[in-house]
Scaffold this active site. Structure first.
Site, PDB file in Angstrom:
ATOM      1  N   ARG A 125      34.190  45.665  36.271  1.00 11.73           N
ATOM      2  CA  ARG A 125      34.654  45.600  37.358  1.00 11.73           C
ATOM      3  C   ARG A 125      34.736  47.113  38.829  1.00 11.73           C
ATOM      4  O   ARG A 125      35.922  47.028  38.310  1.00 11.73           O
ATOM      5  CB  ARG A 125      35.586  44.500  37.767  1.00 11.73           C
ATOM      6  CG  ARG A 125      35.992  44.415  39.782  1.00 11.73           C
ATOM      7  CD  ARG A 125      36.855  43.066  38.717  1.00 11.73           C
ATOM      8  NE  ARG A 125      39.019  43.297  38.563  1.00 11.73           N
ATOM      9  CZ  ARG A 125      39.362  42.405  38.671  1.00 11.73           C
ATOM     10  NH1 ARG A 125      39.024  41.637  39.673  1.00 11.73           N
ATOM     11  NH2 ARG A 125      40.937  42.993  38.367  1.00 11.73           N
TER      12      ARG A 125
ATOM     13  N   ASP B  75      48.992  42.762  37.424  1.00 10.20           N
ATOM     14  CA  ASP B  75      48.258  43.515  37.975  1.00 10.20           C
ATOM     15  C   ASP B  75      48.722  44.226  39.794  1.00 10.20           C
ATOM     16  O   ASP B  75      49.333  43.094  40.035  1.00 10.20           O
ATOM     17  CB  ASP B  75      46.810  43.761  37.386  1.00 10.20           C
ATOM     18  CG  ASP B  75      45.804  42.464  37.704  1.00 10.20           C
ATOM     19  OD1 ASP B  75      46.496  41.764  38.904  1.00 10.20           O
ATOM     20  OD2 ASP B  75      44.841  42.081  37.731  1.00 10.20           O
TER      21      ASP B  75
END
EC number: 2.3.3.9
Length: 562
Positions: A164, A448
């Protein structure tokens, strides 16, 4: 399209082995990708901002009339699953640091989403070191010894790697052309593809990607054109690249089919990026009135009506077009010191994954190796020996724009505990983020950047509308400041040295910038990155304005679209 642009200039420190990644050939490749796409990227980011203003002014969010023909054409399908992506029943996500990479590769998951986005604090070292770790992993050379002498090695059976890159909005200040930072997404994609595409193909897989934070099918079209160019430049067959798009913004939820269509030769499905999706919902309607105020984030579950509509539409859309539908993150971190907490949390993870499997998802995400078995078992019960359930159609799904938006449909209240949690978790995570940690275990959850985004947008919204708490208090700046100061004092009490104290103060500054201003910033990461994560000689000393955050969008005329 393939002209000879200027070579990027390296402004970051060249740590050991960085020259293996930042080769002249790799930098020239990045320059060609940038030359063909930078102008379109800048225009698309400007279009995002303009659309946000129109929505704030009352423009409804709806399915696009101009792309109805794409949705109504039943003939088209995406490419068949690529090698290594047929079975995705459990995917593990995490940063690309050396130790975490080894843990992910040994997790037993079918796929590892190697994350340069939300789980990585994008310091120069983390970005290039992550590329080195992937380079070594793909060649079977990844190992690690920690400070206690414990050795970590990769086992024989490993997941398929899917990378990603960072989102379109971010730049990489340590690589510039004529002083303009390169788009971070192109840096992450380009370096990985240049060094590893052929090695992955030779090993029987391919270069695979997760695309984050897309807000329109036109952004997907740009990615597709970049894929076509990258494959042409390296002589790799068209269609070898495969990309799964995270539907983690509210605008993208209305363009799922169009996004699949734009990427159809390179598509490997869609993912329900639940945490960022909640953040995007709040951000999209931040100025649309108090009826869009959500309760404590703990109440915004996947079974609430608006979230249910979004996920059911995702599965229905994907399977209609032959694409994988991948479920949302389970973020729990097993706690060996508290077996009861672990048992209760695993029961919730089990129920969540069983619901996803029953709804038709082909797989789902976990954030910790300790959850792989639970997730896999939930999908085993539905899939058996089948690699996926692409044949499960959902003709029963009929989702309208009102179902997706559905203000006021989420049960629950705004509470003092919820306000306190948003502030505490955001400050704790940001203290780690400015010290270059992107994935942080807080209160038995792997957090996150999405955590901060939800937390700070909720605080901003509650302040903006002077929301009344369940306890009777009103959310005011005075109350929020008191809670911030309490949490900052706690963090300072835990700080062990001057550096740690500095990071606490930096975290408070980022939170204030992202949550307490008159206007709501789109993301906390551009400001935090420019202020604290880039090399100190590059950090601005005074106030940071839009030009400081958008330097990568100042594209020369020759790179603008015709």
């Amino acid at each position: 399209m393939f002209g000879p642009p200027k070579a990027p200039k390296i402004k970051g420190i060249m740590h050991p082995r960085f020259d293996e990644i930042l080769t002249p050939e790799a930098l020239a490749f990045l320059a060609k990708l940038d030359g063909a796409s930078a102008g379109r990227r800048a225009d698309l980011l400007a279009a995002r901002r303009e659309r946000s203003k129109r929505i704030a002014g009352g423009e409804p969010v709806d399915f696009l009339a101009e792309t109805a023909s794409v949705r109504e054409d039943a003939a088209w399908q995406v490419a068949a699953p690529a090698p290594g992506l047929e079975d995705r029943r459990c995917e593990i996500t995490g940063p690309t640091s050396r130790k975490m990479s080894i843990n992910a590769l040994n997790s037993g998951a079918r796929v590892w989403m190697a994350d340069f986005e939300d789980a990585t604090a994008p310091s120069w070292f983390n970005v290039v070191d992550g590329q080195l770790n992937l380079f070594d992993a793909i060649r079977g050379n990844l190992d690690f010894t920690d400070e206690n002498g414990k050795e970590y090695k990769v086992g024989e059976k490993t997941p398929t790697i899917v990378v990603r890159p960072r989102g379109w909005r971010l730049c990489e200040k340590h690589l510039t052309i004529d002083g303009r930072p390169l788009p971070a997404s192109l840096v992450d994609f380009g370096l990985f593809f240049f060094h590893n595409a052929q090695a992955l193909i030779d090993a029987g897989a391919g270069p695979y990607f997760y695309l984050p934070k897309l807000e329109s099918h036109l952004e997907a079209r740009l990615w597709n054109d970049i894929f076509v160019q990258a494959q042409a430049l390296l002589g790799i067959p068209q269609g070898t690249i495969r990309a799964t798009v995270l539907i983690e913004t509210l605008p993208a939820a209305f363009e799922m089919e169009e996004i699949l269509y734009e990427l159809r030769d390179h598509s490997s499905g869609l993912n329900a990026g639940r945490w960022d999706y909640i953040f995007s919902y709040i951000k999209t309607f931040a100025n649309s009135g108090p009826e869009y105020v959500l309760p404590d984030r703990a109440n915004v579950t996947m079974t609430t009506p608006m979230m249910r509509a979004y996920t059911e539409l995702l599965v229905s859309t994907c399977h209609k077009r032959g694409a994988h539908a991948i479920g949302g993150m389970a973020a729990f971190v097993p706690n060996k010191a508290d077996p009861q907490v672990t048992e209760q949390a695993l029961a919730k993870v089990k129920a969540d994954k069983e619901r996803e499997a029953a709804d038709g998802f082909d797989g789902s995400w976990v954030a910790h190796p300790g959850l792989v078995a639970t997730c896999t078992a939930a999908f085993d019960a539905v899939l058996g020996d089948r690699p996926n359930q692409l044949d499960k159609q959902r003709p029963d799904v009929h989702v309208t724009a009102a179902d997706i938006v559905n203000p006021g449909s989420t049960p629950g209240q705004v509470t003092l505990a919820g306000l306190r949690t948003n502030i505490a978790v955001a400050l704790r995570y940001l203290t780690a983020w400015v010290s270059e940690q992107g994935a942080v275990a807080i209160d038995n959850l792997m957090e996150d950047a999405a955590t901060v985004e939800i937390s700070r947008t909720q605080v901003w919204q509650w302040l903006h509308y002077k929301t009344k708490l369940a306890e009777g208090l009103v959310v005011t700046r005075k109350l929020v400041d008191e809670l911030i100061e309490h949490e900052v004092a706690e963090l300072h009490a835990q700080a062990k040295d001057e550096r740690a104290h500095r990071h606490v103060d930096e975290a408070r500054d980022v939170f204030a910038e992202a949550a307490l201003g008159d206007d709501l910033p789109g993301f906390f990461t551009p400001y935090a990155y420019v202020r604290y994560l880039i090399a100190r000689p590059l950090q601005p000393t005074g106030p940071i304005g839009p030009d400081d955050l958008r330097m990568s969008e100042r594209v020369p005329r020759e790179h603008q679209p015709a």
